[in-house]
Write an enzyme that holds these catalytic residues in place. Sequence first.
Site, PDB file in Angstrom:
ATOM      1  N   GLY A  39     -25.968  14.505  24.017  1.00 18.47           N
ATOM      2  CA  GLY A  39     -25.505  14.977  25.073  1.00 18.47           C
ATOM      3  C   GLY A  39     -26.049  16.585  24.956  1.00 18.47           C
ATOM      4  CG  HIS A  42     -32.181  20.675  26.116  1.00 14.09           C
ATOM      5  ND1 HIS A  42     -33.553  20.055  26.016  1.00 14.09           N
ATOM      6  CD2 HIS A  42     -31.589  20.621  24.765  1.00 14.09           C
ATOM      7  CE1 HIS A  42     -33.679  19.506  24.645  1.00 14.09           C
ATOM      8  NE2 HIS A  42     -32.471  19.955  23.862  1.00 14.09           N
ATOM      9  CG  HIS A  45     -31.926  15.524  25.923  1.00 14.84           C
ATOM     10  ND1 HIS A  45     -31.240  17.087  25.889  1.00 14.84           N
ATOM     11  CD2 HIS A  45     -31.722  15.074  24.738  1.00 14.84           C
ATOM     12  CE1 HIS A  45     -30.954  17.223  24.599  1.00 14.84           C
ATOM     13  NE2 HIS A  45     -31.084  15.910  23.900  1.00 14.84           N
ATOM     14  N   GLY A 164     -37.732  12.937  21.067  1.00 12.69           N
ATOM     15  CA  GLY A 164     -38.416  14.215  21.307  1.00 12.69           C
ATOM     16  C   GLY A 164     -39.164  14.704  20.052  1.00 12.69           C
ATOM     17  CG  ASP A 167     -35.078  16.817  16.744  1.00 17.91           C
ATOM     18  OD1 ASP A 167     -34.914  17.822  16.009  1.00 17.91           O
ATOM     19  OD2 ASP A 167     -34.744  16.673  17.894  1.00 17.91           O
TER      20      ASP A 167
END
Lengths: 312, 312
Positions: A39, A42, A45, A164, A167
């Site tokens: 959650g 941004h 995501h 993403g 990470d």
Amino acid sequence: MSSQKEQSIKILETIPSFRSWRQQFIKQDKQVAFVPTMGSLHEGHLNLVKQASEHCPIVVVSIFVNPAQFGPNEDLDKYPRTLSHDLELLRSLNCVDSVFLPKVKDIYPSGIPLEIEKQKGTFIEVKGISHQLEGTTRPLFFRGVSTVVAKLFNIVQPNHTFFGQKDAQQCAVIRALISDLHFPIEMHVGATKREHNGLAMSSRNQYLTPEMRNYATALYNALTTIKNGLGKGERNREILLSKGYEIIEEATKTVKEKNLGFELKLDYLSVADPTTLEELQEIEEGKGAIISGALFVGTTRIIDNLLFNCTL
Amino acid sequence: MSSQKEQSIKILETIPSFRSWRQQFIKQDKQVAFVPTMGSLHEGHLNLVKQASEHCPIVVVSIFVNPAQFGPNEDLDKYPRTLSHDLELLRSLNCVDSVFLPKVKDIYPSGIPLEIEKQKGTFIEVKGISHQLEGTTRPLFFRGVSTVVAKLFNIVQPNHTFFGQKDAQQCAVIRALISDLHFPIEMHVGATKREHNGLAMSSRNQYLTPEMRNYATALYNALTTIKNGLGKGERNREILLSKGYEIIEEATKTVKEKNLGFELKLDYLSVADPTTLEELQEIEEGKGAIISGALFVGTTRIIDNLLFNCTL
């Protein structure tokens, strides 16, 4: 003007309700794309979600703040939770079919105390690439990530999944998890989204004041300098890193001198092998590298990375 | 006279060939039952396969000797491999659709050295119920079992799976694995098959001479005596166990006196909680117990168990 998908975005809060909703697409032989999130969404995501919708007719997003990837002294309690805003953002994309919002007690039927000695039940470790870099300061982080992702995979049963690049080590760990455990899932990595000043977008940026965000760019600048050094043909680890350290030191000094009420403190800069994640002493010609780092901005720890001649 | 299934039993040796064979039953919405084995099949396995065929139209058996569940000093190399006989037995059942025979390098793409320090890749642990009983002398055994079973589940994608009661702790571990990781799979436990003298059937019984098999029944007899004690209302752990120890001691003594060229040596007898697998000090009225034990017969270690007022 709202599309069909916006109107029909399905919010599912239990595992059985999700499974029964999922079932129809197995019968219809429709491929499902899955973006797992914690959650506080941004642009990074949202970009993954858009990418997901380009691959599959059905898009599932999960929002679950996973206790198992937080240490006892980390920010589980204060981690930003912005559900209604998250749902608004997802609706605005007009491509999400369902949002899965499980509860901790459903995902962890054996409970999930933060103290490792008290933990019971099933845990997954990806040995060899979980202990270094982020794993150094967060020894159980990737165990928590691997475990929750496997659980979500078994519930969502996606054909494609999206993570993403920010990470980077997580991407490497999940890629190994999928390959080693033979999940029938194809993994995709979405590019890091950045603020105009270069700061990598992150849910934890919410902890930062505008001034902090400004100085936090020192990490991105350091990584960029190292990558530029590699691009110019420099192959010596110490020389490459020293340019990065200089940038961080300068920013640290400025913040101190200006007495801004917070400190910058470097955790690490790394130039590592893209496969083993081991530190590279010499960067061989034609071989790629993950250039990454972590920086404390006040009490907030931010991470970032750039790829040199490799993919995740 | 051969049925259709006998004629068409499909032998699949690679993960992609298995996946593509499996795909048709997803489209046909046909349920798949799965019996994972290490081969060297006996009546116990065949019974699980028959049970499987009563639950699902499609029955898959895997044969894979899993290196990860053997310690460096255990019997991986000499573990009995009897493939052609196994296939003959399975054909004779007329209910098996496919036998999956993967290779070690396919199941463990990151390799699987027996020394834990050298192991890389993804491993699964079920904390809380893997360290006691069998886990005491075989500390990585259930890690190996959990890991391979998760891999096989992701390849075979069964709706139902079948395990034998003889490996009671394994049943508890797999049940937790399925529940904790949310595999969409229903687990079934098949009763232990026994020789006429009571000895639990096991692939490792092949290591035993007829005389050894005869004295090996001491374990079953000890467990039976403990169960009878519980049945008669005895609730004190020490009294219950002492009757079991007596039987083992007597057999041990006889084997020694007769100078039979091997020894009996008890590893453990246990009366444990069916859920936590912790040793029970007092067996509460109305509460069940797993009565189990392990016995060395020469260099071969056999295990067995009986259930009192509980299921696995």
